[in-house]
Design a protein around this motif. Structure first.
Motif, short mmCIF file in Angstrom:
data_model
loop_
_atom_site.label_atom_id
_atom_site.label_comp_id
_atom_site.label_asym_id
_atom_site.label_seq_id
_atom_site.Cartn_x
_atom_site.Cartn_y
_atom_site.Cartn_z
N LEU A 137 0.86 -1.21 -0.01
CA LEU A 137 -0.15 0.15 0.11
C LEU A 137 0.72 1.25 0.17
O LEU A 137 0.50 2.25 -0.47
N ASN A 138 2.06 1.36 0.70
CA ASN A 138 2.75 2.47 0.74
C ASN A 138 4.15 2.23 -0.27
O ASN A 138 5.06 3.11 -0.14
N ARG A 139 3.90 1.22 -1.14
CA ARG A 139 5.27 1.46 -2.08
C ARG A 139 6.34 1.21 -1.67
O ARG A 139 7.41 1.97 -1.85
N ILE A 140 6.56 0.14 -0.58
CA ILE A 140 8.05 -0.07 0.13
C ILE A 140 8.39 -1.40 -0.14
O ILE A 140 7.58 -2.35 0.07
N GLU A 141 9.68 -1.66 -0.50
CA GLU A 141 10.27 -2.99 -0.81
C GLU A 141 10.85 -3.59 0.54
O GLU A 141 11.65 -2.91 1.14
N VAL A 142 10.06 -4.72 1.05
CA VAL A 142 10.50 -5.35 2.12
C VAL A 142 10.93 -6.77 2.05
O VAL A 142 9.89 -7.40 1.25
N GLU A 143 11.62 -7.62 2.28
CA GLU A 143 12.01 -9.14 2.27
C GLU A 143 11.29 -9.43 3.62
O GLU A 143 11.36 -9.11 4.69
N ARG A 144 10.34 -10.46 3.41
CA ARG A 144 9.35 -11.17 4.08
C ARG A 144 9.94 -12.44 4.25
O ARG A 144 9.85 -13.32 3.37
N LEU A 145 9.85 -12.98 5.67
CA LEU A 145 10.26 -14.27 6.03
C LEU A 145 9.57 -14.83 7.19
O LEU A 145 9.28 -14.10 8.20
N ARG A 146 9.04 -16.09 7.04
CA ARG A 146 8.02 -16.66 8.03
C ARG A 146 9.05 -17.80 8.65
O ARG A 146 9.43 -18.46 8.25
N GLY A 147 8.94 -17.81 9.99
CA GLY A 147 9.35 -18.76 10.89
C GLY A 147 9.32 -18.24 12.38
O GLY A 147 8.89 -17.24 12.92
N ASP A 148 9.89 -19.07 13.25
CA ASP A 148 9.54 -18.87 14.56
C ASP A 148 10.85 -18.29 15.24
O ASP A 148 12.20 -18.76 14.63
N TRP A 149 10.90 -17.37 16.03
CA TRP A 149 11.91 -16.63 16.64
C TRP A 149 13.06 -16.39 15.57
O TRP A 149 12.96 -15.32 14.58
N PHE A 150 14.20 -17.22 15.55
CA PHE A 150 15.41 -16.60 14.79
C PHE A 150 15.66 -17.46 13.49
O PHE A 150 16.67 -17.33 12.83
N SER A 151 14.96 -18.69 13.47
CA SER A 151 15.11 -19.51 12.41
C SER A 151 15.08 -18.97 11.15
O SER A 151 15.83 -19.23 10.09
N PRO A 152 14.28 -18.03 10.66
CA PRO A 152 14.20 -17.42 9.23
C PRO A 152 15.61 -16.64 8.70
O PRO A 152 15.91 -16.54 7.89
N VAL A 153 16.47 -16.31 9.89
CA VAL A 153 17.51 -15.44 9.66
C VAL A 153 18.74 -16.37 10.03
O VAL A 153 19.73 -15.47 10.50
N GLU A 154 18.65 -17.47 10.33
CA GLU A 154 19.78 -18.15 11.08
C GLU A 154 20.99 -18.00 10.14
O GLU A 154 21.07 -18.12 8.94
N GLY A 155 22.17 -17.53 10.74
CA GLY A 155 23.46 -17.36 9.83
C GLY A 155 23.44 -15.80 9.33
O GLY A 155 24.60 -15.81 8.98
N ARG A 156 22.52 -14.97 9.48
CA ARG A 156 22.82 -13.97 8.73
C ARG A 156 23.12 -12.69 9.91
O ARG A 156 22.75 -13.21 11.10
N ARG A 157 23.47 -11.73 9.33
CA ARG A 157 23.82 -10.63 9.98
C ARG A 157 23.29 -9.17 9.70
O ARG A 157 23.19 -9.07 8.43
N PHE A 158 22.98 -8.40 10.38
CA PHE A 158 22.41 -6.87 10.17
C PHE A 158 23.04 -5.87 10.93
O PHE A 158 23.75 -5.90 11.83
N ASP A 159 22.84 -4.65 10.23
CA ASP A 159 23.50 -3.53 10.84
C ASP A 159 22.56 -2.87 12.15
O ASP A 159 22.93 -2.34 12.96
#
Length: 505
Positions: free
Chosen positions: A200-222
């Motif tokens: 609705l707001n024309r914003i690009e976002v990566e969406r991942l489904r999963g419990d707690w930390f499992s969707p981004v296991e092994g990744r790092r962010f700023d």
């Protein structure tokens, strides 16, 4: 049940909202300040009267902000080019006898010069009283989510993770300062509504489904932001948005223990959390023990403390449960019994700022009560707190600290309290007060007040101490020893600043 909010339906809804000027400014202009304020207090009648002749915008206000049923013909006109049947099929509106009413909360949201819309489930002001809150309820923009927005520094970052995004409000705000935004949630319904909000707001976002930390296991962010299901009590999940299924404050402990693992070096995390206050246990020691890594700066800020009775009543009402009803009394009894069995005297709530240090340097953990009222966003203070802590880390010895010229911070004032004596007034309290930010206060003695007054950047701090010691006939070594911890605390709280920072402004 997940609403069927296809891209086509959301795109047509966007066209309708824009055509009707259903924006934050458009709503205020249509209602006027008095009716708008009344609606914010849960008093709908002024808004209904103000929108009687407001066309499509008035229909949308009554439909989504007031929660009134409207005629299908009026809804058809207001939602054009989204056909009413498509809005019904997507669950945006639902039939109510011969009328239609809101099926989802579609609400303008303005902040930091931006105007957005947020889609969530109906809040208590709009939801019909006979409809219970479902287990999969997706909360809209509440005070807790807005307070986390204000507590998160809006510094430019390459990557940001919104852990447990809900309706997506944190990610929406993060899109203004993050190059790439990733969101996760365990709830399929939450991700569907968040995706609709982003579309609705024309914003690009990566969406991942999963419990707690499992969707981004092994990744790092700023940067990582997280408004977790932090309600404390028995291990149950009545509502996904607030209950973790874990006992006590284990959910907050889990998040704060694991978020540093998701951070790049010098990356920061910003989390809402709750913690138990128990007999014979310092809450500061409790929460400090949740950190699993030594290379983490952590600032725990306790903003509120509630007794068990108040806490239980507040969250029962949050779920639309009358504490006087049979169900309310039963749930309250179970909850209070759990608190009693676990020797819980109160529940603390607040914000936690985390930073992964560079090069594995040891971090600093600080726990502070900040229950006084203040208006400045905590995010700006958190950013400066991290900067000050890093400056202090680079000067671990007394000699390194005291070689540095310091200046008093803008807005620092000295309050003095005196009592009458036979020869005049005798000052017995010297209280430093920061008039900006959280309004920190520190009491110092007369010598400390004179030292701080001398911090104008011209002399190194050790030179000022030598002059003071000579003037008072004091031992300079002892004066330096007692001054160092005070100076470090004043720098940490932004009352004294490195002189070179003034030159950088």
């Amino acid at each position: 049940m997940t609403p069927e909010l296809s891209h086509d339906r959301i795109d047509r809804l966007r066209e309708a909202l824009l055509a009707a000027n259903y924006t934050a400014d458009g709503v205020v202009d249509s209602l006027g300040p008095l009716a708008h304020s009344a609606l914010g207090r849960g008093e709908p009648e002024p808004a209904i009267r103000a929108t009687a002749e407001a066309g499509a915008l008035g229909t949308l206000i009554r439909l989504f902000l007031v929660g009134d049923p409207v005629a299908p013909e009026a809804a058809e006109r207001a939602l054009r080019p989204l056909p009413l049947e498509e809005a019904l099929a997507g669950g945006i509106v639902v039939r109510d006898g011969d009328s239609v009413r809101a099926g989802l909360d579609v609400r303008p949201h303005a902040a930091t010069g931006n105007s957005w819309w947020i889609i969530s489930d109906l809040d208590a002001e709009v939801r019909p009283s006979h409809l219970p809150v479902s287990r999969e309820h997706v909360l809209g923009v509440g005070q807790a989510s807005l307070s986390l927005v204000r507590a998160t520094p809006a510094r430019r970052v390459g990557s940001l993770l919104d852990l447990g995004t809900g309706c997506g409000v944190q990610a929406l705000h993060a899109s203004t300062h993050a190059d790439h935004v990733t969101v996760t949630d365990v709830s399929e319904r939450a991700l569907a509504l968040a995706e609709a909000t982003f579309r609705l707001n024309r914003i690009e976002v990566e969406r991942l489904r999963g419990d707690w930390f499992s969707p981004v296991e092994g990744r790092r962010f700023d940067q990582v932001v997280c408004n977790p299901p932090f309600v404390v009590g028995p291990a149950r999940t009545d509502f996904v948005y607030r209950d973790s299924g874990m006992s006590g404050d284990d959910a907050s402990a889990l998040v704060l223990g694991r978020v540093p693992e998701l951070l790049n070096e010098e990356g920061t995390g910003h989390v809402l959390a709750s913690w138990l206050h128990r007999e014979d246990e310092d809450w500061r020691e409790r929460v400090s023990g949740w950190l699993r890594h030594d290379d983490v700066d952590a600032w725990f800020v306790q903003r509120d403390v509630a007794d068990p009775e108040l806490y239980v009543g507040t969250w029962l009402r949050d779920a639309g449960i009358d504490p006087k009803s049979d169900a309310g009394r039963r749930k309250a009894g179970e909850w209070l019994e759990w608190f009693e069995a676990n020797e819980v005297t109160a529940v603390g709530f607040g914000f936690v700022t985390l930073r992964r240090t560079s090069g594995g340097q040891p971090g600093r953990v600080v726990c502070e009560d900040l229950r006084q009222a203040f208006d400045d966003p905590l995010g700006a203070e958190a950013e400066e707190w991290l900067r000050r802590v890093e400056w202090l880390r680079q000067r671990p010895t007394s000699e390194e600290l005291l070689r540095s010229p310091l200046v008093t911070a803008p807005g620092l004032v000295l309050e003095q309290v005196s009592s009458p004596e036979s020869d005049g007034w005798s000052t017995f309290v010297h209280r430093l007060h920061r008039t900006d930010g959280p309004g920190w206060q520190h009491e110092v003695d007369e010598t400390g007040a004179k030292l701080i007054a001398g911090c104008q950047g011209a002399l190194a701090t050790d030179e000022l101490l030598e002059l003071l010691a000579a003037g008072y006939g004091a031992d300079p070594v002892e004066m330096t020893r007692s001054a160092e911890p005070v100076l470090r605390e004043l720098i940490q709280h932004g009352m004294l600043l490195p002189a070179e920072w003034r030159e950088q402004r």
